[in-house]
Design a protein around this motif. Sequence first.
Motif, PDB file in Angstrom:
ATOM      1  N   GLU A 112       0.939  -1.011  -0.100  1.00 23.52           N
ATOM      2  CA  GLU A 112       0.004  -0.043   0.165  1.00 23.52           C
ATOM      3  C   GLU A 112       0.742   1.319   0.088  1.00 23.52           C
ATOM      4  OE1 GLU A 112      -2.681  -0.566   3.160  1.00 23.52           O
ATOM      5  OE2 GLU A 112      -3.525  -2.298   2.593  1.00 23.52           O
ATOM      6  N   CYS A 113       1.887   1.028   0.545  1.00 27.91           N
ATOM      7  CA  CYS A 113       2.717   2.310   1.025  1.00 27.91           C
ATOM      8  C   CYS A 113       3.505   2.634  -0.313  1.00 27.91           C
ATOM      9  CB  CYS A 113       3.823   2.177   1.497  1.00 27.91           C
ATOM     10  SG  CYS A 113       3.004   2.926   3.562  1.00 27.91           S
ATOM     11  N   GLN A 136      10.494   5.582  -1.906  1.00 28.20           N
ATOM     12  CA  GLN A 136      10.157   4.736  -1.978  1.00 28.20           C
ATOM     13  C   GLN A 136      11.621   3.455  -1.965  1.00 28.20           C
ATOM     14  OE1 GLN A 136       9.322   4.281  -5.977  1.00 28.20           O
ATOM     15  NE2 GLN A 136       7.187   3.225  -5.839  1.00 28.20           N
ATOM     16  N   ILE A 139      12.380   2.933   1.909  1.00 31.60           N
ATOM     17  CA  ILE A 139      10.977   2.251   2.619  1.00 31.60           C
ATOM     18  C   ILE A 139      11.419   1.167   1.914  1.00 31.60           C
ATOM     19  CG2 ILE A 139       8.836   1.267   2.454  1.00 31.60           C
ATOM     20  CD1 ILE A 139       8.148   4.433   2.696  1.00 31.60           C
TER      21      ILE A 139
END
Length: 200
Positions: A112-113, A136, A139
């Motif tokens: 989802e992130c 992005q 993470i």
Amino acid sequence: MTSSADRYLNAARRESTLRRYRQAVAHFEGEWGGLLPASSESVVRYLAEHAELLSGGTLRTHLAALAQWHKRHGFHDPTKESKVRDVLRGIQAEHPRLVQQAEALQLQMLEECIAGLSLQATSAVAVERLRASRDQALILMGFWRAFRSDDLCRLRIEHIQVRTGKGLEIFLGSSKTDRLKPGSYGRRYGAETSLPGTGL
């Protein structure tokens, strides 16, 4: 002490640790009403009165903060007295607590992130695109190698090397979980496979 020596002393302690130490000393002196420099008797009373209120880890942090304050100001360290250590051990025996650990990011939440950041990466605003791409990558890198958030925050571009056809190599200078050993002040992470979702 020279300015360069001060610089290295400050580098040896994380700002977050120094902030917790300041808060612990303020708690001892301001909220509890303790006097500094402290006696071992007052430190024992402080521990006993907070035995059921604070965790063992928090009490140890407060002791470390008091020890640092006394050493920095040239006073005898009362926390090294045997009765202080005995009381702390007794508190831990009488009030054992489960160690709280942050939960790992779940795969669904990761997806989802990344989906949300991928959408932001199509923004018409250049700074938003750059920020989304950076976040992005961080993470995914953190998930890939199970890095702590503070590890990711301290990454420097010169410590990351992308080797075409081989993979990605990362150097971390230090980590909160490191056990410092002579000649060992950093870790390298590498992979022969590509970093998922980045095309590297």
